[in-house]
Design a protein around this motif. Structure first.
Motif, mmCIF file in Angstrom:
data_model
loop_
_atom_site.group_PDB
_atom_site.id
_atom_site.type_symbol
_atom_site.label_atom_id
_atom_site.label_comp_id
_atom_site.label_asym_id
_atom_site.label_seq_id
_atom_site.Cartn_x
_atom_site.Cartn_y
_atom_site.Cartn_z
ATOM 1 N N CYS A 90 -5.946 -2.738 -18.710
ATOM 2 C CA CYS A 90 -6.485 -2.143 -18.229
ATOM 3 C C CYS A 90 -6.807 -0.630 -17.819
ATOM 4 N N THR A 91 -6.075 0.420 -18.126
ATOM 5 C CA THR A 91 -5.441 1.885 -17.534
ATOM 6 C C THR A 91 -6.302 1.831 -16.516
ATOM 7 N N ASP A 92 -8.087 2.299 -16.893
ATOM 8 C CA ASP A 92 -8.385 3.000 -15.507
ATOM 9 C C ASP A 92 -8.605 2.009 -14.311
ATOM 10 N N SER A 93 -7.818 0.601 -14.179
ATOM 11 C CA SER A 93 -7.930 0.382 -13.115
ATOM 12 C C SER A 93 -8.037 0.462 -11.843
ATOM 13 N N THR A 94 -8.244 0.431 -10.990
ATOM 14 C CA THR A 94 -8.312 0.295 -9.582
ATOM 15 C C THR A 94 -7.545 -0.571 -8.910
ATOM 16 N N ILE A 95 -6.334 -0.552 -8.367
ATOM 17 C CA ILE A 95 -6.192 -1.637 -7.204
ATOM 18 C C ILE A 95 -6.306 -1.476 -5.876
ATOM 19 N N ASP A 96 -6.535 -2.001 -4.622
ATOM 20 C CA ASP A 96 -7.453 -2.125 -3.468
ATOM 21 C C ASP A 96 -6.762 -2.895 -2.919
ATOM 22 N N ILE A 97 -4.783 -2.849 -2.300
ATOM 23 C CA ILE A 97 -5.578 -4.109 -1.323
ATOM 24 C C ILE A 97 -5.355 -4.122 0.184
ATOM 25 N N VAL A 98 -5.585 -5.379 0.978
ATOM 26 C CA VAL A 98 -6.511 -5.467 2.486
ATOM 27 C C VAL A 98 -5.888 -6.610 2.745
ATOM 28 N N SER A 99 -4.911 -6.052 4.118
ATOM 29 C CA SER A 99 -4.330 -6.999 4.420
ATOM 30 C C SER A 99 -4.849 -7.395 6.122
ATOM 31 N N LEU A 100 -5.256 -8.726 6.963
ATOM 32 C CA LEU A 100 -5.744 -8.360 8.279
ATOM 33 C C LEU A 100 -4.519 -8.923 8.698
ATOM 34 N N GLY A 101 -4.304 -8.199 10.051
ATOM 35 C CA GLY A 101 -2.763 -8.441 10.089
ATOM 36 C C GLY A 101 -2.699 -7.535 11.953
ATOM 37 N N PRO A 102 -1.493 -8.136 12.088
ATOM 38 C CA PRO A 102 -0.753 -6.684 13.382
ATOM 39 C C PRO A 102 -0.275 -5.402 12.460
ATOM 40 N N GLU A 103 0.083 -4.952 13.421
ATOM 41 C CA GLU A 103 0.830 -3.339 12.671
ATOM 42 C C GLU A 103 1.640 -3.727 11.558
ATOM 43 N N GLY A 104 2.939 -4.773 11.854
ATOM 44 C CA GLY A 104 3.641 -5.280 10.782
ATOM 45 C C GLY A 104 2.438 -5.301 9.568
ATOM 46 N N ALA A 105 1.754 -5.355 9.280
ATOM 47 C CA ALA A 105 1.064 -5.600 8.026
ATOM 48 C C ALA A 105 0.844 -3.769 7.289
ATOM 49 N N GLN A 106 1.489 -3.246 7.888
ATOM 50 C CA GLN A 106 1.181 -1.496 7.523
ATOM 51 C C GLN A 106 2.380 -1.678 6.620
ATOM 52 N N LYS A 107 3.272 -2.222 6.443
ATOM 53 C CA LYS A 107 4.814 -2.058 5.965
ATOM 54 C C LYS A 107 4.510 -3.232 4.685
ATOM 55 N N VAL A 108 3.626 -4.571 4.518
ATOM 56 C CA VAL A 108 2.987 -5.241 3.378
ATOM 57 C C VAL A 108 2.491 -4.812 2.207
ATOM 58 N N ILE A 109 1.698 -3.647 3.511
ATOM 59 C CA ILE A 109 0.968 -3.006 2.413
ATOM 60 C C ILE A 109 1.386 -1.740 1.354
ATOM 61 N N LYS A 110 2.426 -1.291 1.980
ATOM 62 C CA LYS A 110 2.825 -0.044 1.698
ATOM 63 C C LYS A 110 4.136 -0.930 0.570
ATOM 64 N N ARG A 111 4.298 -1.339 0.611
ATOM 65 C CA ARG A 111 5.533 -2.663 -0.631
ATOM 66 C C ARG A 111 3.915 -3.068 -1.542
ATOM 67 N N ALA A 112 2.964 -3.244 -1.242
ATOM 68 C CA ALA A 112 2.622 -3.668 -2.720
ATOM 69 C C ALA A 112 2.075 -2.148 -3.429
ATOM 70 N N ILE A 113 1.298 -1.455 -2.577
ATOM 71 C CA ILE A 113 1.475 0.465 -3.432
ATOM 72 C C ILE A 113 2.689 0.254 -3.796
ATOM 73 N N GLY A 114 3.871 0.536 -3.310
ATOM 74 C CA GLY A 114 4.656 0.779 -3.980
ATOM 75 C C GLY A 114 5.249 -0.667 -5.729
ATOM 76 N N MET A 115 4.964 -1.330 -5.331
ATOM 77 C CA MET A 115 4.631 -2.284 -6.785
ATOM 78 C C MET A 115 3.686 -1.675 -7.703
ATOM 79 N N GLY A 116 2.922 -0.453 -7.563
ATOM 80 C CA GLY A 116 2.044 -0.253 -8.338
ATOM 81 C C GLY A 116 0.583 -0.433 -7.739
ATOM 82 N N ALA A 117 0.094 -1.126 -6.819
ATOM 83 C CA ALA A 117 -1.379 -0.479 -6.203
ATOM 84 C C ALA A 117 -1.794 0.970 -6.122
#
Length: 264
Positions: A59-86
């Protein structure tokens, strides 16, 4: 369609124990992690991110948001998810101990999720560190939407606004469930093979950044439980080393098995 994927940044406790003086001691995961601890994406959540990206490809008109609750290290995890296509990332800033409280985590994510009309929310079936299986179902309860756990197959019907899923049960059994959207499902590993982040997406993630929200600014509800302590499993049996020649060892082993009625 709007998709929200919940991911957790988790530590490698085996590495923490091996690198310090914690060997053969009970480890409290809530105090063993600090701001310097290396965190990675929970592997169950990797499958949830991959499933969201597969839906976006369908469904090409979809939008994926990533949410993570945690310390500063969660930033890297969120960016990895965006790197996968979010598409976008939301970091709910909190210390690691609060990220291990399933009820407060679900409440905080629900407060964020209620601000946007999400059609589908995906989480991993559990986290590697706490293994509670609770955040997904609690989040669905907070949002008052249908849910299914341990999903190993899914089929999306946008015309009927319905999601059909196959749920893994104990004893090798499976259940077929139909959910009206909006809905939440927790994803089991094996449903897909998570892709590696692409360089172009990682560059985009670093450029666009991640939205930050302080957990204290959200209504999360009261803390409803506390951990009294941790202890290693009780050692109930002692090992025995059989000595002698190969023939002597074989005779001793046969004798031991007969004594325990394991061999007639």
């Amino acid at each position: 369609m709007n998709i929200l994927v919940c991911v957790k940044a988790v530590p490698d406790f085996d590495r923490i124990i091996a690198s310090g003086d914690l060997a053969d001691k009970p480890v409290d995961p809530l105090t063993a992690v600090d701001d310097s601890t290396e965190l990675h994406m929970n592997r169950f959540d990797e499958s949830a991110v991959e499933e969201a990206v597969l839906i976006k490809e369908q469904c090409t008109d979809s939008t994926i948001d990533i949410v993570s609750l945690g310390p500063e290290g969660a930033q890297k995890v969120i960016k990895r998810a965006i790197g996968m296509g979010a598409d976008n990332g939301i970091h709910i800033k909190a210390d690691y101990a609060r990220a291990c409280d399933a009820m407060q985590t679900a409440g905080a994510i629900a407060a964020v999720a209620s601000e946007k009309p999400y059609d589908l929310i995906l989480t991993g079936v559990m986290s590697e560190d706490m293994m509670q299986f609770q955040v997904g179902p609690m989040l669905a309860a907070c949002l008052d939407i249908p849910w299914a756990s341990a999903v190993i197959r899914r089929k999306l019907d946008l015309e009927k606004s319905m999601l059909s899923v196959e749920q893994e049960l104990e004893g090798g059994k499976k259940a077929l469930i139909e959910l009206d959207l909006p809905a939440l499902v927790t994803i089991q590993t094996g449903i897909n093979i998570p892709r590696y982040p692409s360089l172009s997406n990682m560059l985009r993630a670093n450029k666009t950044g991640v939205s930050e929200i302080a957990m204290d600014s959200l209504q999360t509800g009261e803390k409803r439980y506390s951990v009294a302590g941790y202890a290693p499993p009780e050692k109930k049996r002692a090992g025995r080393v059989i000595e002698g020649t190969a023939e002597e060892k074989a005779k001793q082993l046969i004798h031991m098995l007969k004594q325990k009625s394991l061999l007639s």
